[in-house]
Design an enzyme around this catalytic site. Structure first.
Site, short mmCIF file in Angstrom:
data_model
loop_
_atom_site.label_atom_id
_atom_site.label_comp_id
_atom_site.label_asym_id
_atom_site.label_seq_id
_atom_site.Cartn_x
_atom_site.Cartn_y
_atom_site.Cartn_z
N ASP A 113 13.68 18.04 0.40
CA ASP A 113 14.48 18.45 -0.76
C ASP A 113 15.18 17.26 -1.40
O ASP A 113 15.28 17.18 -2.63
CB ASP A 113 15.55 19.47 -0.34
CG ASP A 113 15.02 20.89 -0.27
OD1 ASP A 113 13.92 21.14 -0.84
OD2 ASP A 113 15.68 21.74 0.33
N GLU A 154 12.77 15.42 -3.54
CA GLU A 154 12.47 16.19 -4.74
C GLU A 154 13.61 16.13 -5.74
O GLU A 154 13.38 16.05 -6.96
CB GLU A 154 12.17 17.64 -4.36
CG GLU A 154 10.85 17.80 -3.61
CD GLU A 154 10.51 19.24 -3.31
OE1 GLU A 154 9.31 19.57 -3.21
OE2 GLU A 154 11.44 20.06 -3.16
N HIS A 193 0.82 -1.21 0.00
CA HIS A 193 0.00 0.00 0.00
C HIS A 193 0.86 1.26 0.00
O HIS A 193 1.87 1.33 0.70
CB HIS A 193 -0.87 0.06 1.26
CG HIS A 193 -2.08 -0.79 1.24
ND1 HIS A 193 -2.03 -2.16 1.40
CD2 HIS A 193 -3.39 -0.47 1.09
CE1 HIS A 193 -3.27 -2.64 1.36
NE2 HIS A 193 -4.12 -1.64 1.18
N GLU A 235 11.51 22.35 3.71
CA GLU A 235 11.90 21.21 2.88
C GLU A 235 13.39 20.94 2.95
O GLU A 235 13.84 19.86 2.56
CB GLU A 235 11.45 21.43 1.44
CG GLU A 235 9.94 21.39 1.30
CD GLU A 235 9.46 21.38 -0.14
OE1 GLU A 235 10.30 21.55 -1.05
OE2 GLU A 235 8.25 21.21 -0.35
N ASN A 291 8.25 -3.40 3.37
CA ASN A 291 6.83 -3.18 3.62
C ASN A 291 6.41 -3.52 5.04
O ASN A 291 5.66 -2.78 5.68
CB ASN A 291 6.00 -4.01 2.63
CG ASN A 291 4.52 -3.76 2.74
OD1 ASN A 291 4.08 -2.62 2.85
ND2 ASN A 291 3.74 -4.83 2.72
N ASP A 337 7.64 18.40 -7.26
CA ASP A 337 7.52 19.54 -6.34
C ASP A 337 6.41 19.18 -5.37
O ASP A 337 5.23 19.35 -5.66
CB ASP A 337 7.19 20.81 -7.13
CG ASP A 337 7.28 22.07 -6.29
OD1 ASP A 337 7.55 21.95 -5.08
OD2 ASP A 337 7.09 23.17 -6.85
#
Length: 376
Positions: A349, A352, A212, A372, A243, A358
């Site tokens: 960050d 990202e 999930h 971030e 998991n 973003d």
């Protein structure tokens, strides 16, 4: 007689002069044909963030120039190539102006349209942003937006797993409902796409869990909400060590924080990264084949980012440099067995940079940059 002839000649030249002057005047008054105006494929004033707009003109060979800041376009402005993406924060107004020009013709008039970007409702999955500007457009085969009341996700019909899944969690989302375990294909996907089935993961052969993204445990208030987490679009192949240990432990930690004192709410986004995972049965599996010659990508890592707030309203305005955030980036293999989730802490960050997304774009930039960058 001579006098009459002279008058006739004089009259003739006068008529010729008048005709010539008339022709010259008519030529000067005749306007140069104009290039056909620019048309916009989307004319509704309120649009989703990331809406794609097609610009067109009926004049063959014409070039379209445009601006998106409300200024008047010129031949020095960007020239249009499809598509034009309308993007920004909720309630932003993006003013697009465009004109067309073609050699030998006058420029078209400037066409102006103002688009207001929709703002997702507070306490919904995309309130803090749409990480990849996904949209429910069948042409976006690798970035298709699928929205449910329980969560939203960007689906990739090539990898057959989500790019990311986002949701909001509060104490009210958690109750006593048991796991429904009704794994099933997702009929919200476009009809022409392959829909992953429960049996496609072939656990006995490959050894990866149907993992999930939005967890069953985050939707235990009513049966309908818990059942919604079992669509296969909400799953990625996860190593059991990932998991069932660190991933599961971090999920439990988030729920404990939300149910704590004081009670909190959380905005969460997670997803897979890379390609190639390891289970107890097979090493470095890149993909799991399905019966229809499709392949389910096995990621090399899973990641998750969380923003916490005390329960309240007007959430964006309450996010500041001191706001609590947490993020993890976990290998999808057996090396994380018996490890704590804290070992895999990282900054938002970092996620990202890895993914190119973003994650919380609706937060004001100066605050987003601070929170971030935190090493959670």
């Amino acid at each position: 007689m001579k006098q009459t002839f002279s008058k006739q000649v004089s009259l003739f030249f006068c008529v010729v002069a008048l005709l010539f002057a008339s022709c010259v005047t008519g030529s000067e008054q005749k306007s140069v044909p104009s290039t056909a105006p620019v048309t916009f494929s989307v004319r509704t004033p309120v649009v989703d963030d990331g809406t794609s707009v097609t610009l067109a003109t009926q004049t063959a060979g014409a070039t379209i120039y445009y601006t998106m800041d409300g200024s008047t376009p010129t031949a020095s402005s960007p020239s249009y190539t499809a598509p034009l993406i309308i993007s920004g924060h909720g309630n932003d107004v993006i003013v697009v102006k465009a004109f067309a020009c073609c050699v030998g013709l006058a420029d078209s008039p400037v066409t102006t349209i103002a688009y207001q970007i929709k703002s997702a409702a507070e306490n919904t999955a995309l309130y803090l942003g749409n990480p990849s500007s996904a949209r429910a457009d069948v042409a976006l085969t690798e970035n298709y937006l699928l929205e449910r009341s329980q969560y939203s996700l960007s689906y990739n019909s090539t990898t057959l797993i989500p790019n990311w899944v986002a949701w909001h969690l509060s104490a009210g989302d958690m109750g006593d409902v048991k796991r429904q375990d009704d794994f099933r294909e997702d009929d919200m996907l476009p009809s022409s796409w392959y829909k992953v089935k429960k049996t496609d993961y072939q656990y006995d052969t490959y050894g990866f869990d149907r993992g999930h993204m939005c967890p069953s445990g985050d939707r235990t208030d009513i049966v309908e909400n818990n059942s919604a987490t079992y669509y296969m679009t909400n799953m990625v192949p996860q190593s059991p060590a990932n998991n069932q240990t660190v991933w599961n432990d971090f999920e439990n930690h988030i729920r404990d924080v939300v149910k704590g004192n004081p009670k909190r709410e959380a905005y969460i986004v997670c997803g897979p990264y890379g390609k190639g995972g390891t289970s107890q049965k097979k090493e470095n599996v890149m993909a799991i084949p399905t019966s229809s010659n499709n392949e389910i990508t096995v990621p090399s890592h899973t990641w998750k980012a969380v923003i916490y707030l005390t329960e309240g309203t007007d959430d964006i305005s309450r996010i500041d440099a001191s706001t609590m955030v947490e993020a993890v980036f976990i290998p999808n293999d057996e090396t994380c067995l018996n490890e704590s989730w804290q070992k895999y802490r990282c900054s938002i960050d970092y996620i990202e940079e890895k993914t190119g997304y973003d994650l919380f774009s609706k937060i004001p930039d100066e605050i987003e940059a601070v929170i971030e960058a935190k090493d959670s």
